[in-house]
Design a protein around this motif. Structure first.
Motif, mmCIF file in Angstrom:
data_model
loop_
_atom_site.group_PDB
_atom_site.id
_atom_site.type_symbol
_atom_site.label_atom_id
_atom_site.label_comp_id
_atom_site.label_asym_id
_atom_site.label_seq_id
_atom_site.Cartn_x
_atom_site.Cartn_y
_atom_site.Cartn_z
ATOM 1 N N GLY A 119 0.781 -1.218 0.000
ATOM 2 C CA GLY A 119 0.000 0.000 0.000
ATOM 3 C C GLY A 119 0.818 1.276 0.000
ATOM 4 O O GLY A 119 0.269 2.360 0.003
ATOM 5 N N GLU A 120 2.136 1.174 0.026
ATOM 6 C CA GLU A 120 2.960 2.372 0.090
ATOM 7 C C GLU A 120 3.703 2.512 -1.238
ATOM 8 O O GLU A 120 4.416 1.608 -1.639
ATOM 9 N N ASP A 121 3.522 3.623 -1.930
ATOM 10 C CA ASP A 121 4.217 3.773 -3.203
ATOM 11 C C ASP A 121 5.643 4.282 -2.982
ATOM 12 O O ASP A 121 6.042 4.620 -1.863
ATOM 13 N N PHE A 122 6.408 4.349 -4.041
ATOM 14 C CA PHE A 122 7.818 4.685 -3.953
ATOM 15 C C PHE A 122 8.055 6.055 -3.317
ATOM 16 O O PHE A 122 8.896 6.218 -2.451
ATOM 17 N N ALA A 123 7.315 7.051 -3.748
ATOM 18 C CA ALA A 123 7.533 8.412 -3.239
ATOM 19 C C ALA A 123 7.288 8.484 -1.738
ATOM 20 O O ALA A 123 8.051 9.122 -1.000
ATOM 21 N N VAL A 124 6.242 7.827 -1.273
ATOM 22 C CA VAL A 124 5.935 7.836 0.157
ATOM 23 C C VAL A 124 7.038 7.120 0.930
ATOM 24 O O VAL A 124 7.511 7.592 1.966
ATOM 25 N N THR A 125 7.473 5.974 0.402
ATOM 26 C CA THR A 125 8.543 5.213 1.057
ATOM 27 C C THR A 125 9.825 6.032 1.095
ATOM 28 O O THR A 125 10.500 6.097 2.122
ATOM 29 N N ALA A 126 10.189 6.665 -0.025
ATOM 30 C CA ALA A 126 11.409 7.466 -0.084
ATOM 31 C C ALA A 126 11.344 8.627 0.918
ATOM 32 O O ALA A 126 12.316 8.888 1.642
ATOM 33 N N ALA A 127 10.206 9.312 0.989
ATOM 34 C CA ALA A 127 10.062 10.442 1.922
ATOM 35 C C ALA A 127 10.183 9.956 3.370
ATOM 36 O O ALA A 127 10.848 10.596 4.201
ATOM 37 N N ARG A 128 9.565 8.815 3.674
ATOM 38 C CA ARG A 128 9.643 8.275 5.025
ATOM 39 C C ARG A 128 11.075 7.914 5.392
ATOM 40 O O ARG A 128 11.568 8.261 6.468
ATOM 41 N N LEU A 129 11.783 7.252 4.472
ATOM 42 C CA LEU A 129 13.162 6.858 4.736
ATOM 43 C C LEU A 129 14.075 8.069 4.882
ATOM 44 O O LEU A 129 14.955 8.093 5.751
#
Length: 164
Positions: A119-129
């Motif tokens: 459920g988490e797309d790349f942009a969201v994952t990158a921002a979180r990391l």
């Protein structure tokens, strides 16, 4: 091939004859002499081109044959190599390297990229990391990198005074 690099109609047949002679145990030079290649590399390259475009059964059969030949050579020199014969040890290593190339063991490892959290797309994952990295770095960075850059005691580029 002729001088203008146009493949001749009988080239595939001749390459198949090369492969069959090689299976029978003939040297590349013997094959070149028998089939009219300029030198042994021409016969070898013809077989390589043929194998690149031949159905898998023929390639697999040839691989098994060459592997069996390498096994026989390996067995013949193995004891001498273990007994300290440097030339035999070098030959065993060369045989092993050839086997790795033949069987594709020296190819780069395949990398599998797993999908991110459900459920988490790349942009969201990158921002979180990136946020996690920045939070962790803020606890370990030197003071001049975490201070307010508008403060008069902090230079905008602390490394710019090198050589002064």
């Amino acid at each position: 091939m002729t001088g203008n690099n146009v493949r001749q109609p009988d080239e595939r047949l001749r390459a198949q004859q090369c492969l069959e002679l090689r299976r029978e145990g003939h040297t590349w030079q013997e094959i070149a002499d028998q089939l009219g290649y300029a030198d042994r590399s021409g016969a070898r390259k013809a077989v390589e081109r043929l194998l690149d475009r031949t159905e898998f059964e023929s390639v697999d059969e040839y691989r098994v044959l060459e592997s069996d030949r390498l096994d026989a050579l390996h067995a013949a020199y193995w004891t001498a190599a273990l007994d300290g014969d440097l030339d035999a040890a070098k030959l065993v290593l060369r045989i092993s390297a050839q086997r790795c190339r033949l069987l594709g063991l020296d190819l780069p490892a395949r990398v599998s990229i797993e999908p991110g959290p459900a459920g988490e797309d790349f942009a969201v994952t990158a921002a979180r990391l990136m946020t996690e990295i920045m939070d962790a770095d803020a606890r370990t960075l030197p003071d001049f990198l975490t201070s307010d850059p508008s403060s008069p005691e902090v230079e905008s580029e602390p490394w710019s005074n090198i050589g002064k």
